[in-house]
Design an enzyme around this catalytic site. Sequence first.
Site, PDB file in Angstrom:
ATOM      1  N   VAL A 183      10.437   7.629  -6.925  1.00  0.00           N
ATOM      2  CA  VAL A 183      11.115   6.854  -6.577  1.00  0.00           C
ATOM      3  C   VAL A 183      11.590   6.454  -8.074  1.00  0.00           C
ATOM      4  O   VAL A 183      10.816   6.279  -8.515  1.00  0.00           O
ATOM      5  CB  VAL A 183      10.285   6.233  -5.844  1.00  0.00           C
ATOM      6  N   HIS A 207       7.013   1.291 -10.564  1.00  0.00           N
ATOM      7  CA  HIS A 207       6.613   0.496 -10.157  1.00  0.00           C
ATOM      8  C   HIS A 207       5.043   1.677 -10.696  1.00  0.00           C
ATOM      9  O   HIS A 207       5.274   2.170 -11.230  1.00  0.00           O
ATOM     10  CB  HIS A 207       5.871   1.821  -8.527  1.00  0.00           C
ATOM     11  N   HIS A 211       1.081   2.044 -10.915  1.00  0.00           N
ATOM     12  CA  HIS A 211       0.415   2.537  -8.782  1.00  0.00           C
ATOM     13  C   HIS A 211      -1.060   1.841  -9.714  1.00  0.00           C
ATOM     14  O   HIS A 211      -0.897   1.968 -10.308  1.00  0.00           O
ATOM     15  CB  HIS A 211       0.015   3.537  -9.260  1.00  0.00           C
ATOM     16  N   ASN A 233       4.413   6.398 -13.551  1.00  0.00           N
ATOM     17  CA  ASN A 233       4.947   7.620 -14.210  1.00  0.00           C
ATOM     18  C   ASN A 233       6.906   7.613 -14.444  1.00  0.00           C
ATOM     19  O   ASN A 233       7.287   6.653 -14.298  1.00  0.00           O
ATOM     20  CB  ASN A 233       5.131   8.171 -13.095  1.00  0.00           C
ATOM     21  N   ARG A 289       0.902  -1.268   0.111  1.00  0.00           N
ATOM     22  CA  ARG A 289      -0.362   0.177   0.430  1.00  0.00           C
ATOM     23  C   ARG A 289       0.559   1.228  -0.114  1.00  0.00           C
ATOM     24  O   ARG A 289       1.735   0.708   1.180  1.00  0.00           O
ATOM     25  CB  ARG A 289      -1.009   0.097   0.727  1.00  0.00           C
ATOM     26  N   ASP A 290       0.592   2.211  -1.394  1.00  0.00           N
ATOM     27  CA  ASP A 290       0.624   3.624  -0.441  1.00  0.00           C
ATOM     28  C   ASP A 290       1.315   4.078   0.718  1.00  0.00           C
ATOM     29  O   ASP A 290      -0.229   3.679   1.353  1.00  0.00           O
ATOM     30  CB  ASP A 290       0.496   4.422  -1.784  1.00  0.00           C
TER      31      ASP A 290
HETATM   32  P1  5GP Z   1       6.428   8.363  -8.012  1.00  0.00           P
HETATM   33  O1  5GP Z   1       5.670   9.675  -7.828  1.00  0.00           O
HETATM   34  O2  5GP Z   1       7.427   7.614  -7.971  1.00  0.00           O
HETATM   35  O3  5GP Z   1       4.949   7.484  -8.998  1.00  0.00           O
HETATM   36  O4  5GP Z   1       5.093   7.067  -6.493  1.00  0.00           O
HETATM   37  C1  5GP Z   1       6.184   7.145  -6.074  1.00  0.00           C
HETATM   38  C2  5GP Z   1       5.002   6.759  -4.813  1.00  0.00           C
HETATM   39  O5  5GP Z   1       5.920   5.904  -3.716  1.00  0.00           O
HETATM   40  C3  5GP Z   1       4.047   8.384  -3.444  1.00  0.00           C
HETATM   41  O6  5GP Z   1       2.823   7.202  -4.145  1.00  0.00           O
HETATM   42  C4  5GP Z   1       4.754   7.862  -2.628  1.00  0.00           C
HETATM   43  O7  5GP Z   1       3.405   8.078  -1.210  1.00  0.00           O
HETATM   44  C5  5GP Z   1       5.123   6.651  -2.323  1.00  0.00           C
HETATM   45  N1  5GP Z   1       6.305   6.261  -1.448  1.00  0.00           N
HETATM   46  C6  5GP Z   1       7.792   6.757  -1.251  1.00  0.00           C
HETATM   47  N2  5GP Z   1       8.138   6.408  -0.153  1.00  0.00           N
HETATM   48  C7  5GP Z   1       6.636   5.442   0.309  1.00  0.00           C
HETATM   49  C8  5GP Z   1       7.393   4.836   1.240  1.00  0.00           C
HETATM   50  O8  5GP Z   1       8.769   4.109   2.030  1.00  0.00           O
HETATM   51  N3  5GP Z   1       6.150   3.301   1.308  1.00  0.00           N
HETATM   52  C9  5GP Z   1       4.985   3.657   1.190  1.00  0.00           C
HETATM   53  N4  5GP Z   1       4.311   2.337   0.847  1.00  0.00           N
HETATM   54  N5  5GP Z   1       5.004   4.345  -0.279  1.00  0.00           N
HETATM   55  C10 5GP Z   1       5.938   5.085  -0.607  1.00  0.00           C
END
Ligand code: 5GP
Length: 114
Positions: A96, A100, A102, A87, A29-30
């Site tokens: 990150v 991944h 979403h 993304n 989970r996010d």
């Molecule tokens: P991006 O913006 O790279 O597409 O998505 C990265 C996602 O990782 C974000 O939605 C953010 O909330 C989530 N995220 C960042 N750090 C952590 C973490 O330590 N644990 C979890 N479960 N989600 C994280």
Amino acid sequence: MSDDLFLKIVSREIPADIVYENDDVLAFRDLNPQAPLHVLIIPKTRIPTINDMQPHDAELFGKLFLAAREIAAEQGVAEDGYRVVMNCNSAAGQTVFHVHLHLLGGRGFSWPPG
Ligand code: 5GP
């Protein structure tokens, strides 16, 4: 030690609410959910962005989508519908750098996205 945050979740150095796992894929989970269901689905190996994807990664990316299908069914959003997003780099909002998906569900989504 790797500076890849999501590899630290794979190795359990950082805790996460894991909802799905197999040999190649982990889903959790996010931390900052954007929908009632918001799960991140990652490969267990490091690929920073879609731009780094190689032809031999094609099956692995397919497995991310198979995991999305299973999780959506398990979590009860398959029938109503859900959104799957990946993304790539900063203009798309990637923060990150470990690819991944979403998986977002449990509410409606507009199109086109903002
Ligand atoms: P991006 O913006 O790279 O597409 O998505 C990265 C996602 O990782 C974000 O939605 C953010 O909330 C989530 N995220 C960042 N750090 C952590 C973490 O330590 N644990 C979890 N479960 N989600 C994280």
